[in-house]
Design a protein around this motif. Structure first.
Motif, PDB file in Angstrom:
ATOM      1  N   GLN A  90      -0.562  14.788   6.634  1.00 21.93           N
ATOM      2  CA  GLN A  90      -1.864  14.204   6.142  1.00 21.93           C
ATOM      3  C   GLN A  90      -1.305  13.109   5.079  1.00 21.93           C
ATOM      4  O   GLN A  90      -0.555  13.483   4.495  1.00 21.93           O
ATOM      5  CB  GLN A  90      -2.683  15.105   5.504  1.00 21.93           C
ATOM      6  CG  GLN A  90      -2.293  16.043   4.506  1.00 21.93           C
ATOM      7  CD  GLN A  90      -3.638  17.029   4.002  1.00 21.93           C
ATOM      8  OE1 GLN A  90      -4.736  16.853   4.715  1.00 21.93           O
ATOM      9  NE2 GLN A  90      -3.114  18.020   3.167  1.00 21.93           N
ATOM     10  N   LEU A  91      -2.277  12.240   5.003  1.00 20.35           N
ATOM     11  CA  LEU A  91      -1.878  10.950   3.908  1.00 20.35           C
ATOM     12  C   LEU A  91      -2.697  11.354   2.926  1.00 20.35           C
ATOM     13  O   LEU A  91      -4.007  11.772   2.822  1.00 20.35           O
ATOM     14  CB  LEU A  91      -2.356   9.741   4.417  1.00 20.35           C
ATOM     15  CG  LEU A  91      -1.383   9.204   5.479  1.00 20.35           C
ATOM     16  CD1 LEU A  91      -2.137   8.084   6.190  1.00 20.35           C
ATOM     17  CD2 LEU A  91       0.058   8.741   5.138  1.00 20.35           C
ATOM     18  N   THR A  92      -2.360  11.253   1.667  1.00 22.51           N
ATOM     19  CA  THR A  92      -3.106  11.464   0.465  1.00 22.51           C
ATOM     20  C   THR A  92      -2.756  10.453  -0.730  1.00 22.51           C
ATOM     21  O   THR A  92      -1.870   9.730  -0.461  1.00 22.51           O
ATOM     22  CB  THR A  92      -2.886  13.024  -0.136  1.00 22.51           C
ATOM     23  OG1 THR A  92      -1.275  13.081  -0.783  1.00 22.51           O
ATOM     24  CG2 THR A  92      -3.022  13.987   0.653  1.00 22.51           C
ATOM     25  N   ASP A  93      -3.496  10.413  -1.520  1.00 26.19           N
ATOM     26  CA  ASP A  93      -3.171   9.694  -2.878  1.00 26.19           C
ATOM     27  C   ASP A  93      -2.930   8.171  -2.604  1.00 26.19           C
ATOM     28  O   ASP A  93      -1.900   7.632  -3.132  1.00 26.19           O
ATOM     29  CB  ASP A  93      -2.130  10.082  -3.665  1.00 26.19           C
ATOM     30  CG  ASP A  93      -2.558  11.704  -4.329  1.00 26.19           C
ATOM     31  OD1 ASP A  93      -3.830  12.018  -4.306  1.00 26.19           O
ATOM     32  OD2 ASP A  93      -1.698  12.481  -4.233  1.00 26.19           O
ATOM     33  N   ALA A  94      -3.724   7.401  -1.867  1.00 25.23           N
ATOM     34  CA  ALA A  94      -3.380   6.155  -1.358  1.00 25.23           C
ATOM     35  C   ALA A  94      -3.458   5.073  -2.685  1.00 25.23           C
ATOM     36  O   ALA A  94      -4.374   5.277  -3.480  1.00 25.23           O
ATOM     37  CB  ALA A  94      -4.310   5.720  -0.280  1.00 25.23           C
ATOM     38  N   ASN A  95      -2.494   4.296  -2.727  1.00 27.12           N
ATOM     39  CA  ASN A  95      -2.717   2.988  -3.673  1.00 27.12           C
ATOM     40  C   ASN A  95      -2.894   1.841  -3.055  1.00 27.12           C
ATOM     41  O   ASN A  95      -2.089   1.415  -2.319  1.00 27.12           O
ATOM     42  CB  ASN A  95      -1.458   3.116  -4.530  1.00 27.12           C
ATOM     43  CG  ASN A  95      -1.795   3.326  -6.193  1.00 27.12           C
ATOM     44  OD1 ASN A  95      -2.898   2.863  -6.280  1.00 27.12           O
ATOM     45  ND2 ASN A  95      -0.861   3.657  -6.691  1.00 27.12           N
ATOM     46  N   GLY A  96      -4.001   0.935  -3.235  1.00 20.48           N
ATOM     47  CA  GLY A  96      -4.093  -0.088  -2.715  1.00 20.48           C
ATOM     48  C   GLY A  96      -4.878  -0.142  -1.499  1.00 20.48           C
ATOM     49  O   GLY A  96      -5.206  -1.198  -0.704  1.00 20.48           O
ATOM     50  N   ALA A  97      -5.435   0.967  -1.023  1.00 19.24           N
ATOM     51  CA  ALA A  97      -6.217   1.340   0.270  1.00 19.24           C
ATOM     52  C   ALA A  97      -6.982   2.656   0.099  1.00 19.24           C
ATOM     53  O   ALA A  97      -6.432   3.553  -0.699  1.00 19.24           O
ATOM     54  CB  ALA A  97      -5.405   0.927   1.544  1.00 19.24           C
ATOM     55  N   VAL A  98      -7.914   2.854   1.055  1.00 19.07           N
ATOM     56  CA  VAL A  98      -8.351   4.172   1.146  1.00 19.07           C
ATOM     57  C   VAL A  98      -7.619   4.992   2.149  1.00 19.07           C
ATOM     58  O   VAL A  98      -7.069   4.180   3.024  1.00 19.07           O
ATOM     59  CB  VAL A  98      -9.943   4.138   1.139  1.00 19.07           C
ATOM     60  CG1 VAL A  98     -10.543   3.450   0.073  1.00 19.07           C
ATOM     61  CG2 VAL A  98     -10.288   3.293   2.643  1.00 19.07           C
ATOM     62  N   ILE A  99      -7.868   6.177   2.307  1.00 17.34           N
ATOM     63  CA  ILE A  99      -7.361   6.785   3.487  1.00 17.34           C
ATOM     64  C   ILE A  99      -8.646   6.961   4.442  1.00 17.34           C
ATOM     65  O   ILE A  99      -9.532   7.226   4.181  1.00 17.34           O
ATOM     66  CB  ILE A  99      -7.030   8.403   3.057  1.00 17.34           C
ATOM     67  CG1 ILE A  99      -5.969   8.560   1.823  1.00 17.34           C
ATOM     68  CG2 ILE A  99      -6.408   9.111   4.383  1.00 17.34           C
ATOM     69  CD1 ILE A  99      -4.797   7.818   2.129  1.00 17.34           C
ATOM     70  N   VAL A 101       0.702  -1.057  -0.185  1.00 17.18           N
ATOM     71  CA  VAL A 101      -0.110   0.007  -0.108  1.00 17.18           C
ATOM     72  C   VAL A 101       1.233   1.200  -0.256  1.00 17.18           C
ATOM     73  O   VAL A 101       1.720   1.428   1.055  1.00 17.18           O
ATOM     74  CB  VAL A 101      -0.810  -0.178   0.969  1.00 17.18           C
ATOM     75  CG1 VAL A 101      -1.734   1.338   1.174  1.00 17.18           C
ATOM     76  CG2 VAL A 101      -1.927  -1.150   0.943  1.00 17.18           C
ATOM     77  N   ASN A 102       0.510   2.066  -1.100  1.00 12.17           N
ATOM     78  CA  ASN A 102       1.494   3.336  -1.035  1.00 12.17           C
ATOM     79  C   ASN A 102       0.597   4.647  -0.780  1.00 12.17           C
ATOM     80  O   ASN A 102      -0.532   4.524  -1.367  1.00 12.17           O
ATOM     81  CB  ASN A 102       2.223   3.372  -2.424  1.00 12.17           C
ATOM     82  CG  ASN A 102       2.866   2.134  -2.830  1.00 12.17           C
ATOM     83  OD1 ASN A 102       3.767   1.727  -1.947  1.00 12.17           O
ATOM     84  ND2 ASN A 102       2.610   1.207  -3.845  1.00 12.17           N
ATOM     85  N   ALA A 103       1.260   5.497  -0.541  1.00  7.61           N
ATOM     86  CA  ALA A 103       0.649   6.809  -0.345  1.00  7.61           C
ATOM     87  C   ALA A 103       1.653   8.167  -0.441  1.00  7.61           C
ATOM     88  O   ALA A 103       2.561   7.675  -0.147  1.00  7.61           O
ATOM     89  CB  ALA A 103      -0.218   6.909   0.970  1.00  7.61           C
ATOM     90  N   LYS A 104       1.221   9.134  -0.499  1.00  7.75           N
ATOM     91  CA  LYS A 104       1.867  10.273  -0.336  1.00  7.75           C
ATOM     92  C   LYS A 104       1.662  10.841   1.128  1.00  7.75           C
ATOM     93  O   LYS A 104       0.539  10.694   1.727  1.00  7.75           O
ATOM     94  CB  LYS A 104       1.556  11.469  -1.249  1.00  7.75           C
ATOM     95  CG  LYS A 104       1.867  11.035  -2.568  1.00  7.75           C
ATOM     96  CD  LYS A 104       1.591  12.121  -3.744  1.00  7.75           C
ATOM     97  CE  LYS A 104       2.021  11.871  -5.106  1.00  7.75           C
ATOM     98  NZ  LYS A 104       1.667  12.838  -6.248  1.00  7.75           N
ATOM     99  N   VAL A 105       2.708  11.604   1.710  1.00  8.49           N
ATOM    100  CA  VAL A 105       2.477  12.190   3.053  1.00  8.49           C
ATOM    101  C   VAL A 105       2.803  13.531   2.804  1.00  8.49           C
ATOM    102  O   VAL A 105       3.970  13.838   2.048  1.00  8.49           O
ATOM    103  CB  VAL A 105       3.858  11.511   4.171  1.00  8.49           C
ATOM    104  CG1 VAL A 105       3.315  12.221   5.251  1.00  8.49           C
ATOM    105  CG2 VAL A 105       3.377  10.100   4.061  1.00  8.49           C
ATOM    106  N   ALA A 106       2.097  14.612   3.147  1.00  7.46           N
ATOM    107  CA  ALA A 106       2.008  16.001   3.061  1.00  7.46           C
ATOM    108  C   ALA A 106       2.180  16.647   4.349  1.00  7.46           C
ATOM    109  O   ALA A 106       1.469  16.526   5.156  1.00  7.46           O
ATOM    110  CB  ALA A 106       1.046  16.398   2.141  1.00  7.46           C
ATOM    111  N   ALA A 107       3.191  17.799   4.535  1.00  9.06           N
ATOM    112  CA  ALA A 107       2.886  18.714   5.603  1.00  9.06           C
ATOM    113  C   ALA A 107       1.629  19.589   5.691  1.00  9.06           C
ATOM    114  O   ALA A 107       1.278  20.124   4.531  1.00  9.06           O
ATOM    115  CB  ALA A 107       4.201  19.471   5.712  1.00  9.06           C
ATOM    116  N   VAL A 159      11.640  12.256   2.146  1.00 12.02           N
ATOM    117  CA  VAL A 159      10.897  11.666   1.024  1.00 12.02           C
ATOM    118  C   VAL A 159       9.244  12.063   1.415  1.00 12.02           C
ATOM    119  O   VAL A 159       9.079  12.664   2.388  1.00 12.02           O
ATOM    120  CB  VAL A 159      10.842  10.109   0.952  1.00 12.02           C
ATOM    121  CG1 VAL A 159      12.153   9.657   0.449  1.00 12.02           C
ATOM    122  CG2 VAL A 159      10.243   9.529   2.138  1.00 12.02           C
ATOM    123  N   ASN A 160       8.563  12.172   0.324  1.00 14.54           N
ATOM    124  CA  ASN A 160       7.170  12.326   0.517  1.00 14.54           C
ATOM    125  C   ASN A 160       6.207  11.269   0.138  1.00 14.54           C
ATOM    126  O   ASN A 160       5.048  11.632   0.119  1.00 14.54           O
ATOM    127  CB  ASN A 160       6.638  13.760  -0.410  1.00 14.54           C
ATOM    128  CG  ASN A 160       6.879  13.380  -1.919  1.00 14.54           C
ATOM    129  OD1 ASN A 160       7.350  12.345  -2.166  1.00 14.54           O
ATOM    130  ND2 ASN A 160       6.258  14.467  -2.642  1.00 14.54           N
TER     131      ASN A 160
END
Length: 279
Positions: free
Chosen positions: A148-157, A79-85, A113-114
């Motif tokens: 915050q978590l955004t743009d998840a791949n393989g799961a929802v946020i 499961v992948n996602a972006k992490v943003a400040a 990394v983000n």
């Protein structure tokens, strides 16, 4: 880095994602039927802060933020996602809780990394942020950073666990809990003993703030340890003044002990003798 663990809400092996559900006052998600969700592991819900404490240092220190997959069973894919400040985390928190946090300066932390990836079969991974405490301009203020978590791949946020608000606390070498004992000399009501636990909180490289005598949070004092280990006491909060002429005020580095003798209120001095012994 040291965590103030009494404020940090970790999920246990029998907790959030192993029971197959998330439940709080605002929402209920049953993961026996709902899709897998990505979440911050120690965020109870949006807006609920956690606390991370750091030494005062010029060197960057790690702040691991745990990211987890909530699902009925371990997943067979990553499961992948972006992490943003969250650039206005302090403002969001202050509006919700009527508080007075300041946004942690952008140069006081670094995201190397983000993105974050929870491997197939794994439940959680740490997302590491670097914090440079020497870049925080005023240690007497309250500082907050959010992610915050955004743009998840393989799961929802997870809607109620996709953000985390973190109070960043800086600790100099005097920042700790102490046992305070002594006597409060009142000019009218007489003497009363002091025996209480006090947290001395960093306000600068060599200074900490503490409750004055046994008066509680409104009456405070700043203790500054000088090069010769003498201690300068200045008023804080509602304390009108401090008079140090009554005796020696010093810090003993061998025993981590403050020896204090001071007063406040010049018209009718309230004289305090107390000793702080580090726990």
């Amino acid at each position: 880095m040291k965590k103030l663990s009494q404020y940090i809400l970790f999920a246990s092996a029998t907790g959030i994602f192993f029971t197959g559900c998330l439940k709080d006052d605002a929402s209920y998600i049953d993961y026996t039927t709902a899709p897998p969700a990505l979440q911050f592991l120690y965020a109870e819900h949006d807006g609920d802060k956690v606390i991370e404490a750091f030494d005062l240092s010029n060197d960057a220190q790690d702040m691991p933020i745990e990211v987890a997959v909530a699902s009925k069973d371990p997943l067979g894919v990553a499961v992948n996602a972006k992490v943003a400040a969250i650039t206005n985390a302090a403002q969001i928190y202050n509006q919700k809780f009527d508080d007075e946090y300041n946004q942690l300066p952008a140069d006081a932390f670094t995201m190397t990394v983000n993105t974050v990836s929870v491997p197939a079969g794994a439940r959680s991974v740490p997302f590491v942020v670097k914090v440079n405490s020497s870049k925080i301009p005023d240690l007497s203020k309250k500082w907050m950073v959010g992610f915050q978590l955004t743009d998840a791949n393989g799961a929802v946020i997870a809607s109620n666990l996709g953000k985390v608000f973190i109070e960043v606390v800086v600790r100099n070498s005097y920042h700790a809990y102490y046992r305070a004992t002594g006597v409060f000399h009142h000019p009218v009501n007489g003497d009363r003993p002091i025996d209480m636990r006090k947290e001395l909180i960093t306000t600068g490289p060599n200074s900490v703030v503490a409750y004055l005598g046994d008066l509680g949070p409104d009456y405070q004092m700043v203790l500054t340890v000088n090069a010769d280990n003498s201690v300068t006491i200045t008023p804080a909060g509602d304390t009108p003044n401090i008079d140090q002429h009554w005796g020696v005020n010093r810090y003993d580095p061998a025993t981590h002990t403050f020896h204090l003798h001071y007063s406040y209120n010049t018209a009718a001095p309230r004289i305090v003798e107390e000793t702080f012994v580090r726990e």
